[in-house]
Structures are given as C-alpha cells and as structure tokens.
Design a protein around this motif. Structure first.
Motif, short mmCIF file in Angstrom:
data_model
loop_
_atom_site.label_atom_id
_atom_site.label_comp_id
_atom_site.label_asym_id
_atom_site.label_seq_id
_atom_site.Cartn_x
_atom_site.Cartn_y
_atom_site.Cartn_z
N TYR A 55 0.82 -1.21 0.00
CA TYR A 55 0.00 0.00 0.00
C TYR A 55 0.85 1.26 0.00
O TYR A 55 0.54 2.24 -0.68
N LEU A 59 0.64 4.48 -2.54
CA LEU A 59 0.46 5.86 -2.09
C LEU A 59 1.62 6.75 -2.53
O LEU A 59 1.45 7.96 -2.71
N ILE A 66 -7.85 7.35 -4.34
CA ILE A 66 -7.87 5.98 -3.86
C ILE A 66 -9.32 5.54 -3.69
O ILE A 66 -10.11 6.22 -3.03
N GLU A 81 -4.97 6.68 5.78
CA GLU A 81 -3.62 6.72 5.21
C GLU A 81 -3.61 7.47 3.88
O GLU A 81 -2.69 8.25 3.59
N ALA A 82 -4.64 7.23 3.07
CA ALA A 82 -4.71 7.89 1.77
C ALA A 82 -4.85 9.40 1.92
O ALA A 82 -4.17 10.17 1.23
N LYS A 87 -4.26 12.17 -0.93
CA LYS A 87 -5.07 11.58 -1.99
C LYS A 87 -6.56 11.79 -1.68
O LYS A 87 -6.98 11.72 -0.53
N VAL A 89 -10.34 10.35 -1.62
CA VAL A 89 -10.79 8.98 -1.37
C VAL A 89 -12.25 8.80 -1.75
O VAL A 89 -13.10 9.66 -1.50
#
Length: 325
Positions: A55, A59, A66, A81-82, A87, A89
């Motif tokens: 992952y 990223l 994502i 995390e994204a 990012k 989502v």
C-alpha cells in the motif's frame, strides 16, 4: 485523473468491466500476496497500468484518488492513510463503521483539501433522480416501504460455522450494514434525517441476518427491510394520498418505476439500462476535477446521517444479542 483501486472483490470486478467508459488516465489495483495471481489476471484482462502488493508503494505513486473497496472494517484505516498522503478517497458503502471515524476522516480531508466520497450508487442513478422530481404527484406522503431481501450465497456456510466478512460483526457484517444500507440511503437521500428510528433484527450467531428498520418523519413513516437469510420479490413502494410509486427491483439496481394513481391509472417511467456504477463514478470525477466541494459536502451529509443511524443500530444488535444470551 489517476485512480488506485484497493481490493479484488466483487465491486472491483464489476467496476473494471466498465472502467474504460470513465476516462481515467491511469488505473492501478492493490492486491495481496494471497490474491497475487488474481490481481495479475485482472491487470492482463483489463489492461491496467500497474498493480501493487504494497500500500505504501501505491500511495507513493502518482495516483490522485484511492478507491477503498475492502471489507467494511478496513475502510477507516486505509482511507486515513490515503488522506494523510494527500489523496482523494472514494469509499465503498458503508463508508465507515462509526461517526467518530467519519468525522476524523472529514477533518483530515478538510486539512488536506481532499475529497471524501461514499460509493453509494443510488444517489446518482437516473431513475432515482426522476423519482425525486415526481414525488409531488403522490400528494402528501404517508408510507415508504423498501424491501431488499436476497438469500446470501454465504448463508449456508454461516449456518455451518464458516464466517465470511458479510456475516462477521467484528468486520462490519450483517444485514443492515451489507444490504439494508441501500434502503436507508435512499430514504435519507430523499428525506433527510428522521426524527427517530428503531431496528428490529433477527439475530443469529451474534449478527443480524435480517431485520426491519422503522424511521419516523414528521408526516410519514418509512420502513426498510433487509434480509440475507431469506428472500422475496424486491417490490418497494412510496405512498401518498394521491397515488404511489412502485419499484420492482432493489434500489441499487433500479432501472425504472411505475406511478399508480388512486383512480387506477398508471404512468410508467422511461427505462434506464446503463451500468449501475457509471453514473456515480462519472459524478465523482466531475466533483474532483471541478473542485465542487459544495456538492461533496452535501453528499457527505447523507453519509453522516446514515452512519449515525447504522452505528446506533449496530449497538442495538449487540445489546439485544447480549440480552438474548
């Protein structure tokens, strides 16, 4: 737009069948060591640009968005995390399992100037948009009754003690979170937050295998029926004092509907035969590329209301199960 897709489950495979219609500039998929062969097969079949098995590596790549299509209990951590990586989502339904998780993601998204969107396709289906426009023809609303009952292919395993995520309460399983959530979102998307609600579940092995959610609005009542342990024709109605709208398929695959008036006359909507995931992803792309934070905030409010209800319902199931034992 460059998208990174998490998982190789049914929703991912369904999306990949039409992903060439969505004009992504780059498409990658994250698999696991257990799904390595399957992931590589998807890459070859659909001409994906890249696959990942780590992952952090995904990223660190050039993905913009994502799409979290993992088991429900993993939505929060992977989305978090994204967002922290800058990012946008898109998260499969149910977006997360608690309002605290959702508000935490919302705060990170705002700080990062990123979008957070729930992949709840019913809000974007053409027939649902038509229903919204035609509600006034029904007069004063009285009753909304939605039924999505589908005997699960995993239910027989469940009865034998083989527990898949869809029936595992620790992983966000159960009839309400897995199937009745579509009915709930239709009601919330059309009518907003209810004054009160109550869930009446059938509980087996610590999880709701079917149940009835009753929502109380100031001038009408709504009933959402969802089942994975039995099935029936997916007939739903929206009833007013001048007529009713009849839906003859699950709300997430709706292609049309009928209006029956009190005098016995019928009006049948035009049929929409597009793929159920295309309208939502086209809108997600538009929202992100045009920085339409206003529309995103409106859609997130639906997710917030639904998540509050789903979390309360999940606690109720746990409480009732404890009481039964």
């Amino acid at each position: 737009m460059k998208i990174g897709i998490l998982g190789t489950g049914m929703n991912v495979k369904d999306l990949l069948t039409v992903i060439d219609q969505l004009c992504f500039d780059y498409i990658s998929v994250l698999g696991t060591e257990q799904t390595r062969n399957e992931t590589l097969e998807l890459k070859d079949r659909y001409g994906l640009d890249e696959v990942f098995f780590d992952y952090d590596a995904m990223l660190a790549s050039n993905v913009d968005v994502i799409y979290v299509a993992l088991p429900n209990h993993l939505h929060f951590s992977f989305a978090q995390e994204a967002l922290n990586a800058g990012k946008h989502v898109i998260i499969e339904k149910p977006i997360v399992l608690s309002i605290a998780e959702l508000l935490a993601l919302k705060n990170i998204a705002e700080a990062q100037k990123c979008f957070i969107l729930e992949a709840m396709n019913i809000h974007y289906l053409y027939p649902v948009q038509l229903i919204r426009k035609n509600l006034k023809q029904l007069g004063e609303l009285k009753l909304v009754s939605l039924n999505y009952s589908q005997y699960s292919s995993r239910y027989n395993d469940f009865r034998q003690g083989i527990i898949h995520p869809a029936f595992d309460p620790s992983r966000g399983g159960g009839a309400m979170l897995d199937i009745n959530v579509y009915n709930l979102h239709l009601v919330v998307g059309m009518f907003g937050r209810p004054d009160s609600y109550h869930y009446m579940p059938n509980i087996m092995n610590n999880v709701d295998t079917s149940g009835i959610l009753v929502l109380n609005y100031p001038t009408f009542k709504a009933v959402c029926i969802g089942a994975k342990d039995c099935q029936a024709p997916a007939v739903s109605t929206i009833q007013g004092d001048k007529g009713c709208i009849i839906l003859e398929s699950p709300v997430n695959t709706l292609t049309g509907y009928k209006i029956r008036f009190n005098d016995g006359s019928f009006v049948e909507s035009e049929q929409w035969n597009g793929h159920r995931l295309i309208p939502e992803f086209k809108e997600f792309i538009r929202i992100i590329e045009s920085d339409d934070f206003q529309k995103a905030a409106k859609m997130l409010e639906n997710s917030i209301i639904a998540t509050e209800i789903l979390e309360t319902v999940s606690k109720q199931v746990t409480k009732e199960n404890t009481h039964v034992q």
